[in-house]
Design an enzyme around this catalytic site. Sequence first.
Site, mmCIF file in Angstrom:
data_model
loop_
_atom_site.group_PDB
_atom_site.id
_atom_site.type_symbol
_atom_site.label_atom_id
_atom_site.label_comp_id
_atom_site.label_asym_id
_atom_site.label_seq_id
_atom_site.Cartn_x
_atom_site.Cartn_y
_atom_site.Cartn_z
ATOM 1 N N SER A 96 36.843 43.029 32.676
ATOM 2 C CA SER A 96 37.773 42.032 32.137
ATOM 3 C C SER A 96 38.551 41.267 33.210
ATOM 4 O O SER A 96 39.123 40.221 32.925
ATOM 5 C CB SER A 96 38.760 42.689 31.171
ATOM 6 O OG SER A 96 39.643 43.557 31.858
ATOM 7 N N LYS A 141 45.934 43.436 33.795
ATOM 8 C CA LYS A 141 45.789 42.010 33.463
ATOM 9 C C LYS A 141 46.627 41.187 34.432
ATOM 10 O O LYS A 141 47.421 41.701 35.219
ATOM 11 C CB LYS A 141 46.256 41.723 32.023
ATOM 12 C CG LYS A 141 45.550 42.530 30.938
ATOM 13 C CD LYS A 141 44.084 42.198 30.796
ATOM 14 C CE LYS A 141 43.413 43.074 29.739
ATOM 15 N NZ LYS A 141 41.932 42.897 29.733
#
Length: 283
Positions: free
Chosen positions: A96, A167
């Site tokens: 990701s 993230k």
Amino acid sequence: MDTEAQHTERDRSSGETEERSRSARMSGPRSAAAPSPEAAPAPDTAPGGDGPDATGGRGPFRLSWRRTGLVGAACVVFLLLLSHFVLQPFLIPSGSMEPTLQVGDRILVNKLAYRFGDAPERGDVVVFDGTGSFVQEPPRENPVTGLLHGAAAALGLAEPDETDFVKRVVGVGGDRVVCCGKDGRLTVNGVPVDEWYVHLGDAPSKVPFDIVVPQGTLWVMGDHRSQSSDSRDHLGQPGGGMVPVDRVIGRADWIGWPFGRWSVVPPTAAFDAVPAPAAGRHG
């Protein structure tokens, strides 16, 4: 003069001398062949007097293993404390965050980055606990296996907990984040952001959104936008996909493994032109 008495004395002296000579010849070899008990060497013993030495595989050998075990245990405790308070290895389990972070990378998370009044900034790559934002209810697990897994994850030897995520911070408290603008780019506080770190071929977002980040929270997104479950996926859930700042574990500063990827996590100047949020904007 009594010559007979003199001869008798000489004969007696000669006999005694010969007797002493014979005794010396007989006792000499016997003494050399059989040393006295006091001179006999003692058998090899361990320093503590408990059995043979290390070549016998007993006393010192046991002590060395015990010492090795204690040193190993102390090292593990030290690493766990270091991981808990200062610098935690974190295994990247998915793609990701590609291309910035790749599957199998072990990053080093700086837990002191936000401990002394500093707050996460736009562009920071952070590790956070998603409980209450990305995960509404943490999964139940056996306490013993959970403890062992937690210790292994803290040392970077196992995948992180299912509630931990990595993230990039795109918006901080008060920011208005919109995707996408007329030119197809993400904008923050009205300024287009040149996101050079986004995976080649990915759009900034296929999910349109226009949000204002509440104070004390963050809007986060993965660099591989088409493969990242991030704030966009939780817009309709409690919290709206916002991550509370106090849930941030630390900032990903270094890639420590594999050896070929040793480096700092590349910083970005993509948000340098973004102005501070408008006064009074609270989300």
